[in-house]
Design a protein around this motif. Sequence first.
Motif, PDB file in Angstrom:
ATOM      1  N   LEU A 156       7.634   8.065   4.043  1.00  0.00           N
ATOM      2  CA  LEU A 156       7.576   8.952   2.886  1.00  0.00           C
ATOM      3  C   LEU A 156       8.762   9.909   2.888  1.00  0.00           C
ATOM      4  O   LEU A 156       9.354  10.191   1.822  1.00  0.00           O
ATOM      5  CB  LEU A 156       6.258   9.725   2.894  1.00  0.00           C
ATOM      6  N   ALA A 157       9.111  10.426   4.070  1.00  0.00           N
ATOM      7  CA  ALA A 157      10.234  11.355   4.130  1.00  0.00           C
ATOM      8  C   ALA A 157      11.559  10.640   3.919  1.00  0.00           C
ATOM      9  O   ALA A 157      12.470  11.181   3.257  1.00  0.00           O
ATOM     10  CB  ALA A 157      10.235  12.067   5.477  1.00  0.00           C
ATOM     11  N   ARG A 158      11.720   9.438   4.446  1.00  0.00           N
ATOM     12  CA  ARG A 158      12.988   8.716   4.297  1.00  0.00           C
ATOM     13  C   ARG A 158      13.290   8.398   2.839  1.00  0.00           C
ATOM     14  O   ARG A 158      14.444   8.486   2.407  1.00  0.00           O
ATOM     15  CB  ARG A 158      12.949   7.434   5.139  1.00  0.00           C
ATOM     16  N   HIS A 159      12.261   8.061   2.076  1.00  0.00           N
ATOM     17  CA  HIS A 159      12.466   7.731   0.655  1.00  0.00           C
ATOM     18  C   HIS A 159      12.178   8.919  -0.268  1.00  0.00           C
ATOM     19  O   HIS A 159      12.203   8.754  -1.487  1.00  0.00           O
ATOM     20  CB  HIS A 159      11.560   6.555   0.270  1.00  0.00           C
ATOM     21  N   ARG A 160      11.940  10.099   0.331  1.00  0.00           N
ATOM     22  CA  ARG A 160      11.734  11.338  -0.431  1.00  0.00           C
ATOM     23  C   ARG A 160      10.654  11.155  -1.511  1.00  0.00           C
ATOM     24  O   ARG A 160      10.857  11.449  -2.693  1.00  0.00           O
ATOM     25  CB  ARG A 160      13.049  11.795  -1.060  1.00  0.00           C
ATOM     26  N   ILE A 161       9.528  10.633  -1.117  1.00  0.00           N
ATOM     27  CA  ILE A 161       8.426  10.328  -2.039  1.00  0.00           C
ATOM     28  C   ILE A 161       7.576  11.572  -2.236  1.00  0.00           C
ATOM     29  O   ILE A 161       7.191  12.230  -1.272  1.00  0.00           O
ATOM     30  CB  ILE A 161       7.582   9.164  -1.482  1.00  0.00           C
ATOM     31  N   ASP A 162       7.303  11.865  -3.520  1.00  0.00           N
ATOM     32  CA  ASP A 162       6.450  13.006  -3.858  1.00  0.00           C
ATOM     33  C   ASP A 162       4.990  12.597  -4.004  1.00  0.00           C
ATOM     34  O   ASP A 162       4.091  13.326  -3.561  1.00  0.00           O
ATOM     35  CB  ASP A 162       6.934  13.662  -5.160  1.00  0.00           C
ATOM     36  N   PHE A 163       4.738  11.465  -4.663  1.00  0.00           N
ATOM     37  CA  PHE A 163       3.366  11.023  -4.912  1.00  0.00           C
ATOM     38  C   PHE A 163       3.299   9.503  -4.764  1.00  0.00           C
ATOM     39  O   PHE A 163       4.305   8.793  -4.941  1.00  0.00           O
ATOM     40  CB  PHE A 163       2.895  11.433  -6.320  1.00  0.00           C
ATOM     41  N   VAL A 164       2.089   9.032  -4.451  1.00  0.00           N
ATOM     42  CA  VAL A 164       1.818   7.602  -4.325  1.00  0.00           C
ATOM     43  C   VAL A 164       0.817   7.219  -5.412  1.00  0.00           C
ATOM     44  O   VAL A 164      -0.257   7.837  -5.517  1.00  0.00           O
ATOM     45  CB  VAL A 164       1.260   7.256  -2.926  1.00  0.00           C
ATOM     46  N   ALA A 165       1.148   6.208  -6.203  1.00  0.00           N
ATOM     47  CA  ALA A 165       0.310   5.777  -7.321  1.00  0.00           C
ATOM     48  C   ALA A 165      -0.385   4.467  -6.968  1.00  0.00           C
ATOM     49  O   ALA A 165       0.255   3.516  -6.487  1.00  0.00           O
ATOM     50  CB  ALA A 165       1.141   5.598  -8.588  1.00  0.00           C
ATOM     51  N   HIS A 166      -1.676   4.438  -7.188  1.00  0.00           N
ATOM     52  CA  HIS A 166      -2.476   3.231  -6.965  1.00  0.00           C
ATOM     53  C   HIS A 166      -3.826   3.456  -7.620  1.00  0.00           C
ATOM     54  O   HIS A 166      -4.182   4.587  -7.959  1.00  0.00           O
ATOM     55  CB  HIS A 166      -2.635   2.946  -5.468  1.00  0.00           C
ATOM     56  N   ASP A 167      -4.568   2.349  -7.834  1.00  0.00           N
ATOM     57  CA  ASP A 167      -5.907   2.537  -8.402  1.00  0.00           C
ATOM     58  C   ASP A 167      -6.809   3.222  -7.380  1.00  0.00           C
ATOM     59  O   ASP A 167      -6.578   3.146  -6.169  1.00  0.00           O
ATOM     60  CB  ASP A 167      -6.498   1.195  -8.840  1.00  0.00           C
ATOM     61  N   ASP A 168      -7.827   3.897  -7.881  1.00  0.00           N
ATOM     62  CA  ASP A 168      -8.647   4.781  -7.046  1.00  0.00           C
ATOM     63  C   ASP A 168      -9.682   4.035  -6.214  1.00  0.00           C
ATOM     64  O   ASP A 168     -10.399   4.651  -5.428  1.00  0.00           O
ATOM     65  CB  ASP A 168      -9.346   5.814  -7.944  1.00  0.00           C
ATOM     66  N   ILE A 169      -9.783   2.718  -6.379  1.00  0.00           N
ATOM     67  CA  ILE A 169     -10.765   1.953  -5.613  1.00  0.00           C
ATOM     68  C   ILE A 169     -10.309   1.884  -4.148  1.00  0.00           C
ATOM     69  O   ILE A 169      -9.137   1.586  -3.875  1.00  0.00           O
ATOM     70  CB  ILE A 169     -10.925   0.538  -6.188  1.00  0.00           C
ATOM     71  N   PRO A 170     -11.197   2.189  -3.192  1.00  0.00           N
ATOM     72  CA  PRO A 170     -10.791   2.126  -1.772  1.00  0.00           C
ATOM     73  C   PRO A 170     -10.293   0.739  -1.413  1.00  0.00           C
ATOM     74  O   PRO A 170     -10.935  -0.275  -1.692  1.00  0.00           O
ATOM     75  CB  PRO A 170     -12.077   2.487  -1.019  1.00  0.00           C
TER      76      PRO A 170
END
Length: 369
Positions: A156-170
Motif C-alpha cells: 500500500l505504501a509503495r503504490h501510495r494507495i489511499d483506498f481499496v475498492a471491492h464489493d462488501d461481501i466477505p
Amino acid sequence: MEAQSSSGLLLSRKRKRDGSNGETEEGERLGKIPRCTVGLKHPAPFADELVPADDKPYERVSMDEAKRGTPQRPVRVYADGIFDVFHSGHARALMQAKCLFPNTHLIVGVCSDDLTHKYKGFTVMNEDERYDAIRHCRYVDEVVRNAPWTLTPEFLARHRIDFVAHDDIPYSSAGSDDVYKHIKEAGMFAPTQRTEGISTSDIITRIVRDYDVYVRRNLQRGYTAKELNVSFINEKKYHLQERVDKVKRKVRDVEEKSKEFVQKVEEKSIDLIQKWEEKSREFIGNFLQMFGPEGALKHMLKEGKGRMLQAISPRQSPNSSPTREERSPSPTFRLPFFTKTSPPPSPPSHHSGARGYLISDDDDEDDEN
C-alpha cells in the motif's frame, strides 16, 4: 503525464478555436479542462514501467477530504481481482471505483497465473491476456502486474494507495474469512456493488452446459477435431447433427413461408368475401328497387297500361250531357247501317209502323227545330 495530457488538450482546443489570424473568436472562451489522468486513446500503463514517484513522504487522504475533492492530488484508489474472461460485470465494478471521488486515479491489480491457480482455480485466459484486457478498460489509469493475494502495508505504501475498492461481501480465501478485513479495520475500504446475473463462473457454466453446441459451432468455423480434443466418432456425430439441423431449418423455413402464404390467402379471401357481400347487397337492393312490390317496373307497367287503355278505349261523355232537345239530329249513317244489317223487308203492316215511328221521331225533331 497529467501535465502533458492537460497541456496537449489545451493546445488542441486552442487550435480549434483560434482564427486564421491567431486570435480567438468573439464570444468564445476556453472551458475548464476535464479531470483525467490518462487519455482514452491510449491503454493504461503498467506500474513497473512508470517513472518512480517523488521522495515526498506518503500521506493518505481521509474519506471526508476525498469526498469533498479538496486534496491537491488525485485520490489513489486500488482495485484488484483475477478478471478472467473480462466482462461487463468487471467493467461496472471498475467504473464504480473510478467514480468514488471527484478526482480519482484508479490502480488495478491483476493476480498472476500461479497465485490464481493455487488459490482459486484454473483460468480460461492466461495472465498476459488478462493484463492486456485490463489495460484497455477506459476507467483504468494504472495496472499492477502480479498483484499480491493479500494486501500488505508495504504494498500500500509503495503504490501510495489511499483506498481499496471491492464489493462488501466477505472474501474468504488463503485461510482467512475475509482477506479485506484489515483494510476495513484501517478505514481504507470503499465498497462497490456487484452486477447480478453475470460472472466468469456463469459464463463458463453456459459453455459447459451447451458444450455440444459450441463444439459444433467451432467445427463449422474451421477448427479441427484435434484442436477441440474431440474424438473421430464424436466429430462424425456432430457433422451428422449439423446436417440434420440444416434439414430441420429448411423444413421450418418452408413451414413459415407456407403459413405466411396461407395467412395471405385467408386475408385475401376475407377481403373477397366482404367485397362479394357488399356487391350482393347492392345487387339485391337494386333488384328490389326495380322489381319489388313497389319497384320502378311496377310503376312503369301501370303507367304503360293506363296509356294503352286510354288509347284503346273511347272517350267518355262529359258529365253534363245535352238534353234531348239539345241533341243534334241522328246521323245519316244509321239508315244505311240499319238497312244493311236488317233482314229482308217484312210485310208492310209490321215495318210501316216502325219506320213510321222512326220517321215520326225525325219529323218531331225537325218540327222542334
